[in-house]
Design an enzyme around this catalytic site. Structure first.
Site, PDB file in Angstrom:
ATOM      1  N   SER A 242       0.761  -1.075  -0.123  1.00  0.00           N
ATOM      2  CA  SER A 242      -0.022  -0.009   0.155  1.00  0.00           C
ATOM      3  C   SER A 242       0.877   1.240   0.087  1.00  0.00           C
ATOM      4  O   SER A 242       2.300   1.171   0.206  1.00  0.00           O
ATOM      5  CB  SER A 242      -0.857  -0.010   1.232  1.00  0.00           C
ATOM      6  N   LYS A 243       0.083   2.371  -0.290  1.00  0.00           N
ATOM      7  CA  LYS A 243       1.146   3.696  -0.276  1.00  0.00           C
ATOM      8  C   LYS A 243       1.793   3.998   1.085  1.00  0.00           C
ATOM      9  O   LYS A 243       2.998   4.246   0.787  1.00  0.00           O
ATOM     10  CB  LYS A 243      -0.087   4.644  -0.531  1.00  0.00           C
ATOM     11  N   ARG A 244       1.243   3.603   2.146  1.00  0.00           N
ATOM     12  CA  ARG A 244       1.870   3.890   3.353  1.00  0.00           C
ATOM     13  C   ARG A 244       2.924   2.963   3.484  1.00  0.00           C
ATOM     14  O   ARG A 244       4.024   3.243   4.161  1.00  0.00           O
ATOM     15  CB  ARG A 244       0.815   3.579   4.494  1.00  0.00           C
ATOM     16  N   HIS A 245       3.001   1.740   3.030  1.00  0.00           N
ATOM     17  CA  HIS A 245       4.067   0.854   2.950  1.00  0.00           C
ATOM     18  C   HIS A 245       5.075   0.992   1.808  1.00  0.00           C
ATOM     19  O   HIS A 245       5.886  -0.065   1.777  1.00  0.00           O
ATOM     20  CB  HIS A 245       3.526  -0.572   3.164  1.00  0.00           C
ATOM     21  N   GLY A 246       4.949   1.906   1.048  1.00  0.00           N
ATOM     22  CA  GLY A 246       6.203   2.310   0.048  1.00  0.00           C
ATOM     23  C   GLY A 246       5.549   1.994  -1.197  1.00  0.00           C
ATOM     24  O   GLY A 246       6.442   2.223  -2.178  1.00  0.00           O
TER      25      GLY A 246
END
Ligand code: GLU
Length: 475
Positions: A242-246
């Site tokens: 996900s975005k939060r995870h890269g």
């Protein structure tokens, strides 16, 4: 080792060059360089509505930043539509494709029936053997591939191994839509063939496509390339990235202060291994990269690991080059533009002199910029909370008596300044830290900095003494 390997990176410019795409590009690039072959670049811009010039430019820029160069001219897929149509016509002429006049209602009905029976939606082949003279009036046909309905299709994937697809699962895919435009499936195969691609290395979300695409190759009597379907990158929790995870564009990593060489090293290890080697030079990567080293299970993206690797590359980078990198990132960091405005030859010299101390403490260029900010600070310095606490009355008096001692150091060098400060501490029965702490607070406005004697030396006599005087207090 084959000398005629041709790989390709074929992004769809509907978003920026994201981290997964960058890894695919890197793997293709490394395999081409490893084998002495070529890597070509094809922009799959046939979805005109979703493809933007901005995204295309971001792909070029991202690849350049990572130093992944491609061979020859970029191929824009949208310029090749006539050729894709020509191949569809050739398949029709050879009896390997047919016109399908099924109406939208009929297709909807097929989907509905499939759903009711718990099967994946599939075209039932009703126009495979019908003559176009039976066509209902007013329906514009699509062109479908006549794929085998029995038996199986085998993909000998270099990463996934032997993957078998029952042909009953692969329906007759559309080659040309009713408006005559080619589908993605057709375009990819025609382009890969015409570009002479020998090895297709891409995300494993395309694995089923490989089975379907195989029948287009076979229909044309073309050689089927070697396939390597690389598991997609997952987040640290094992879920889809996900975005939060890269799952960000490469430019976001640049702006977060990662060095391209660190990101490249991080990405190569994301799903590929060479023994236990973690840190490798570009030459080693090229020498070691092979398809057999690509793992079958999804790699997990780990920011902490990327940061550590980045810190390593920063510590080992040449000071001059780091000054350049730092200046390049200033436009996007906090207070960076103001710093940039003050950056004259003298400041640049100070930055370079401070770099050996600065680079030991930074994991990103953004951190490096933050740690270097004291060099550019305006007097009197704004003290952070901890620095204010350090500079109590006693500390300020201490600075007052230290100033003349420092001023008497004739040669403003870190080792001589250290000697003077140590002597001063000894004479006053103080531990070195008791003197160093207020010095640091007054010189940098913070309680964290490179070695304090380096800070003194780098600031230069006038600036350092002026900063100390700003905070000093007579007894
Ligand atoms: N354009 C496709 C994508 O960005 C890749 C197609 C391929 O590699 O065959 O997912």
């Amino acid at each position: 080792m084959s000398t005629n390997v041709v790989t390709r990176f074929a992004p769809s410019p509907t978003g920026f060059l994201h981290i997964g795409g960058a890894r695919t590009a890197l793997f293709n690039w490394l395999y081409a360089r490893h084998t002495g072959g070529k890597m070509l670049l094809r922009i799959e811009d046939t979805d005109r509505e979703r493809s933007t010039k901005e995204a295309i430019d971001a792909i070029f820029e991202g690849l350049r930043w990572l130093k992944l160069d491609w061979d020859g001219e970029v191929v824009m897929q949208s310029t090749r539509i006539a050729r894709h149509q020509e191949v569809a016509q050739a398949l029709l002429a050879a009896g390997r494709a047919y016109y399908c006049y099924a109406t939208p209602e009929e297709l909807a009905e097929m989907r509905e029936t499939a759903r009711a029976q718990g099967r994946p939606p599939r075209y039932d082949g009703r126009w495979r053997d019908r003559d176009p003279s039976e066509a209902p009036p007013g329906v514009k046909p699509v062109v479908r591939l006549k794929a085998p309905q029995t038996g199986e299709t085998v993909i000998d994937d270099q990463v996934q191994g032997r993957v078998v697809f029952p042909n009953s699962d692969l329906d007759d895919l559309v080659l040309l839509r009713s408006d005559g435009t080619p589908t993605y499936m057709l375009s990819v195969v025609v382009d890969d063939h015409d570009m002479g691609i020998t090895h297709i290395i891409r995300g494993d979300d395309h694995l089923t496509n490989a089975a379907r695409q195989t029948h287009i190759y076979l229909g044309m009597g073309w050689d089927v390339p070697s396939f390597s379907h690389v598991p997609l990158i997952h987040g640290p929790d094992g879920a889809k990235l996900s975005k939060r995870h890269g799952a960000l564009g490469v430019e976001a990593y640049r702006d977060m202060g990662y060095l391209p060489e660190a990101l490249r090293n991080y990405l190569v290890r994301l799903g590929w291994a060479h023994g236990d080697d973690e840190i490798m030079t570009l030459d080693q990567m090229i020498a070691w990269f092979d398809l057999g080293g690509i793992g079958r299970s999804p790699a997990r993206f780990d920011f902490a690991k990327l940061e550590n690797l980045n810190g390593f590359y920063i510590r080992h980078k040449d000071d001059e080059a780091l000054v350049e990198d730092l200046i390049a990132i200033l436009p996007v960091v906090e207070n960076g533009p103001a710093t940039l405005a003050k950056l004259d030859g003298e400041m640049r010299g100070k930055l370079l002199a401070a770099m050996p101390g600065l680079k030991e403490r930074a994991k990103t260029l953004v951190e490096l910029a933050g740690n270097a900010a004291f060099l550019f600070a305006d007097r009197p310095l704004r003290l952070d909370e901890k620095a204010s606490a350090v500079l109590d009355g006693a500390a300020r008096q201490l600075l007052d008596s230290l100033i003349p001692r420092l001023n008497s150091v004739t040669d403003w060098r870190a080792d001589l300044l250290e000697q003077a400060v140590r002597n001063f501490a000894d004479e006053n029965g103080l531990k070195l830290g008791k003197v160093a702490q207020p010095l640091r607070a007054a010189l940098t406005g913070s309680t964290i900095s490179p070695g304090i004697f380096d800070v003194l030396a780098v600031l230069g006599r006038n600036e350092a003494l002026a900063r100390l005087s700003d905070q000093a207090q007579t007894a």
